[in-house]
Design an enzyme around this catalytic site. Structure first.
Site, PDB file in Angstrom:
ATOM      1  N   GLU A  13       0.818  -1.225   0.000  1.00 30.17           N
ATOM      2  CA  GLU A  13       0.000   0.000   0.000  1.00 30.17           C
ATOM      3  C   GLU A  13       0.853   1.277   0.000  1.00 30.17           C
ATOM      4  O   GLU A  13       0.348   2.351  -0.314  1.00 30.17           O
ATOM      5  CB  GLU A  13      -0.947  -0.018   1.204  1.00 30.17           C
ATOM      6  CG  GLU A  13      -1.993  -1.109   1.086  1.00 30.17           C
ATOM      7  CD  GLU A  13      -2.726  -1.419   2.384  1.00 30.17           C
ATOM      8  OE1 GLU A  13      -3.834  -1.961   2.316  1.00 30.17           O
ATOM      9  OE2 GLU A  13      -2.202  -1.130   3.483  1.00 30.17           O
ATOM     10  N   GLU A 177      -7.848  -0.698  10.110  1.00 30.63           N
ATOM     11  CA  GLU A 177      -7.074   0.422  10.664  1.00 30.63           C
ATOM     12  C   GLU A 177      -7.813   1.762  10.709  1.00 30.63           C
ATOM     13  O   GLU A 177      -7.566   2.596  11.593  1.00 30.63           O
ATOM     14  CB  GLU A 177      -5.767   0.653   9.860  1.00 30.63           C
ATOM     15  CG  GLU A 177      -4.760  -0.449   9.907  1.00 30.63           C
ATOM     16  CD  GLU A 177      -5.071  -1.594   8.928  1.00 30.63           C
ATOM     17  OE1 GLU A 177      -5.800  -1.331   7.931  1.00 30.63           O
ATOM     18  OE2 GLU A 177      -4.615  -2.716   9.142  1.00 30.63           O
ATOM     19  N   ASP A 200     -11.930  -7.466  -2.035  1.00 31.78           N
ATOM     20  CA  ASP A 200     -12.755  -8.670  -1.839  1.00 31.78           C
ATOM     21  C   ASP A 200     -14.119  -8.224  -1.341  1.00 31.78           C
ATOM     22  O   ASP A 200     -14.339  -7.054  -1.067  1.00 31.78           O
ATOM     23  CB  ASP A 200     -12.100  -9.623  -0.827  1.00 31.78           C
ATOM     24  CG  ASP A 200     -11.883  -8.950   0.527  1.00 31.78           C
ATOM     25  OD1 ASP A 200     -10.785  -8.438   0.749  1.00 31.78           O
ATOM     26  OD2 ASP A 200     -12.816  -8.891   1.328  1.00 31.78           O
TER      27      ASP A 200
END
Ligand code: ADE
Length: 233
Positions: A13, A177, A200
């Protein structure tokens, strides 16, 4: 905005953002590497916080205390909680809730943190708006949604658990998070936004889909962060 803190949980990321930076100084704290420098000429601190809400909260507080960031952007992947939000699409946070905060036994609504006077931590409206426009411009082939991000220290991969999150907490996507970063930013009165690309559907196929789509989803966020910084400056 003078200096933005950009937090991703995983290497995938933040790797590309770090590669694009210049004039980088690396500082280590709490086992995290804070990369301070310029991204397309804009002052930023990019950091990989690790997985989960404790890492994310610690990281956001360090960005505020040690780097004096005046905005926090959380970028990464998430599981979709709505049929119309497909793998690859982006969700921009309107607000964020801890879906695993549960003090119902003492009369609180699920998700409510006792003794905090908001239910959901509100994302900055300007950052939301600019991010949505930026996303349409750089990722025209995907859909962009604005909605609630639900965070918990759980990978959601069960349609029953997913239904409860949707029905009780009205989430658009789930990850591990964002609400901790939102809460830390809110406590410090620093504006924040969470940008999540869907990897997903947070259901029984999530464990199969996630490794296949993680990279493509993370890439959508990189292009969005770049454009958002340009537009916010
Ligand atoms: N991050 C990406 N997909 C997720 C899921 N299904 N649950 C929690 N975090 C995620």
């Amino acid at each position: 905005m003078k200096k933005a803190g950009i937090i991703g949980a995983m290497e995938i990321e933040v790797a590309r953002l770090k590669e694009m930076m210049t004039d980088v100084t690396v500082t280590k704290k709490a086992s995290m590497e804070f990369n301070q420098g310029l991204l397309n000429g804009k002052p930023v601190v990019v950091v990989q916080c690790g997985i989960g809400k404790v890492n994310a909260g610690i990281c956001a507080q360090i960005l505020v205390d040690d780097f004096q960031v005046d905005a926090v952007i959380n970028t990464g992947v998430a599981g979709s909680l709505r049929n119309e939000i497909n793998i690859g699409d982006i969700v921009i946070s309107t607000d964020a809730v801890h879906h695993d905060m549960d003090v119902r036994a003492l009369g609180y609504k699920k998700g409510q943190i006792p003794q905090i006077d908001v239910f959901a931590f509100p994302a900055d409206e300007t950052m939301q708006k600019v991010a949505a426009e930026a996303c349409r411009e750089v990722n025209p082939e995907i859909q962009v949604f604005s909605g609630r991000v639900l965070s918990g220290d759980q990978f959601i991969s069960d349609h029953g658990v997913k239904s409860v999150l949707v029905d009780e907490l009205d989430g658009f996507c789930t990850e591990m998070e964002g609400a901790a970063i939102g809460q830390t930013a809110w406590l410090n009165k620093v504006p924040f936004v969470i940008l999540r690309a869907i990897s997903d559907k947070a259901d029984d196929s999530a464990s199969m889909d996630y490794p296949v789509f993680e990279r493509q989803a993370a890439w959508h966020c990189v292009t969005l962060v770049e454009k958002l910084l340009e537009e916010l400056a």
